[in-house]
Scaffold this active site. Structure first.
Site, PDB file in Angstrom:
ATOM      1  N   LYS A 158     -12.049  -0.478   0.156  1.00 16.78           N
ATOM      2  CA  LYS A 158     -11.393   0.500  -0.916  1.00 16.78           C
ATOM      3  C   LYS A 158     -12.076   0.497  -2.276  1.00 16.78           C
ATOM      4  O   LYS A 158     -12.827   1.248  -2.351  1.00 16.78           O
ATOM      5  CB  LYS A 158     -10.080  -0.173  -0.986  1.00 16.78           C
ATOM      6  CG  LYS A 158      -8.991  -0.048   0.464  1.00 16.78           C
ATOM      7  CD  LYS A 158      -8.013  -0.478   0.514  1.00 16.78           C
ATOM      8  CE  LYS A 158      -7.065  -0.158   1.905  1.00 16.78           C
ATOM      9  NZ  LYS A 158      -7.780  -0.889   3.148  1.00 16.78           N
ATOM     10  N   SER A 171       0.989  -1.319   0.003  1.00 17.08           N
ATOM     11  CA  SER A 171       0.108   0.076  -0.109  1.00 17.08           C
ATOM     12  C   SER A 171       0.715   1.222   0.097  1.00 17.08           C
ATOM     13  O   SER A 171       0.320   2.381  -0.561  1.00 17.08           O
ATOM     14  CB  SER A 171      -0.994   0.179   1.255  1.00 17.08           C
ATOM     15  OG  SER A 171      -0.273   0.044   2.478  1.00 17.08           O
ATOM     16  N   HIS A 191      -5.484  -3.854  -1.528  1.00 15.19           N
ATOM     17  CA  HIS A 191      -5.246  -2.909  -2.708  1.00 15.19           C
ATOM     18  C   HIS A 191      -5.395  -3.615  -4.046  1.00 15.19           C
ATOM     19  O   HIS A 191      -4.948  -2.721  -5.235  1.00 15.19           O
ATOM     20  CB  HIS A 191      -4.079  -2.238  -2.504  1.00 15.19           C
ATOM     21  CG  HIS A 191      -4.262  -1.152  -1.290  1.00 15.19           C
ATOM     22  ND1 HIS A 191      -4.726   0.206  -1.336  1.00 15.19           N
ATOM     23  CD2 HIS A 191      -3.973  -1.312  -0.001  1.00 15.19           C
ATOM     24  CE1 HIS A 191      -4.653   0.621  -0.154  1.00 15.19           C
ATOM     25  NE2 HIS A 191      -4.207  -0.153   0.709  1.00 15.19           N
TER      26      HIS A 191
END
Length: 396
Positions: A241, A182, A210
């Site tokens: 996310k 990340s 991610h």
């Protein structure tokens, strides 16, 4: 303040002097390409809203409808009286999306790692973990009481060395890696790590927080990117996310997931995720399965912005994903740069990242690109970054 807490004042002052004291800004609007932050409308280069789903009308409508049917909270843990039909439906849909047999939906991606790791290994076992793995993995490893052996970042040869030096001394072994890292935006060599673990009989686990919605076919993640669907033993994900909502997921074989249902403390001892969040997650899965337009737009925006930043002379590290670290080095300069971005007209919301989140001397501004950014947004961001970068000597 009481004398017994005087040490806090001293430590806080030290953080301030080192440029490491975190300044928490307050959000005054829904998450989108432009947001109200500390009362000011700014261009958002800060959140993890990769596909722009955090304020999507279909997700909001799904959440509203769910509240009317299910209420605002389940009022119980999943294992007693908190498992809604919606929870099971989402788990089935996520398992199908990821190409595995089963999935478990928990409160967050952080909780997912704390649920999965101690369920799979304990005292007498060993964990092989990448040096730059996320804090939630580090904490999950600590909770497990297993021996933790760190290998150098994305270094398969060093990982093999660590395995050969330690494997025979322990009952079970688990390898854990982030899929997308990340802070740097690089990705794990998942195919080579998988082959290594197969040779040595090691349980495999990847945190794809991610990578979901970003990598793979239509955003199916890093396991799909490497065509390892159904082969990696545990796939950890987050719905906060790219999916734009809240919650975490543990995906894998039915045998492994059912075991984690029996053992995972966040599942057994913390209340279930709300119906509104769960329904919004289902709507996000619907959108991802309907087409690849959002994922393609995310990558188009990523390529455009990165080319512009490199052309301006910025060091954006080794990122191969929409995560764009603008390398500054000095933590105080990174904080000042972020403040100047925010104070510009219009302002840019992009927070500085320093130690201990990243190593000393590796401070940066982390830019998060979204499918919701327009070309005009990106051009404006490039212009402001370039002007400030020149003014503080980060670029020539």
């Amino acid at each position: 303040m009481s004398e017994k807490f005087e040490w806090i004042n001293e430590e806080m002052e030290a953080l301030k002097q080192q440029g490491l004291k975190t300044h928490i800004r307050t959000i005054g609007s829904a998450c989108g390409p432009w947001m109200v932050v500390d009362g000011k409308k700014v261009l958002n280069f800060c959140t993890n809203n990769y596909l722009g789903l955090a304020n999507h009308p279909r997700l909001k409508e799904a959440a509203r409808a769910a509240v009317q049917i299910w209420g605002v909270g389940p009022a119980a843990v999943r294992s007693i009286a908190g498992t809604l039909e919606l929870h099971r439906l989402l788990e089935e849909r996520l398992a199908a999306f990821k190409g595995v047999e089963d999935a478990l939906y928990v409160q967050s991606g952080f909780c997912a790692n704390q649920a999965a790791i101690p369920s799979m290994v304990g005292k007498g076992d060993v964990i092989f973990t990448d040096r730059l793995n996320h804090a939630s993995i580090i904490d999950g490893c600590r909770l497990s009481s297993a021996r933790v052996v760190v290998y150098e970042h994305c270094d398969v040869e060093d990982c093999e060395r660590a395995i050969k030096e330690n494997l025979g001394e322990y009952r079970r072994a688990l390898l854990i890696t982030d899929g997308v890292f990340s802070m740097d935006g690089d990705i794990a060599p998942l195919d080579r790590l998988f082959e290594l673990c197969e040779r040595h009989g090691i349980i495999t686990m990847v945190d794809d927080a991610h990578g979901e919605g970003v990598l793979g076919r239509g955003g199916r993640g890093i396991v799909d990117h490497f065509q390892l669907n159904g082969k990696f033993d545990l796939e950890i994900g987050t719905l906060s996310k790219a999916f734009g909502v809240m919650g975490g997921v543990i995906a894998g074989s039915s045998t492994v997931i059912e075991w984690i249902r029996q053992k995972a403390r966040p599942f057994l001892f913390s209340s279930a995720v709300t119906a509104a969040d769960t329904a919004a997650c289902l709507a996000a899965v619907d959108l991802l399965e309907e087409g690849t337009e959002l994922v393609e737009r995310l990558w188009e925006n990523t390529r455009y912005f990165k080319e512009g930043m490199r052309g301006a002379g910025f060091d954006i590290g080794a990122s191969v994903t929409p995560i764009t670290p603008v390398m500054i080095g000095d933590a105080t300069l990174a904080q000042n740069f972020s403040r100047m971005l925010f104070d510009s007209d219009p302002g840019i919301f992009a927070m500085p990242i320093g130690y201990p989140t990243v190593p000393q001397g590796k401070a940066r501004i982390r830019v998060m690109i979204s499918a919701s950014h327009s070309r005009e947004d990106l051009d404006l961001g490039l212009d402001i970054f370039t002007r400030i970068g020149k003014s503080v000597g980060v670029i020539g």
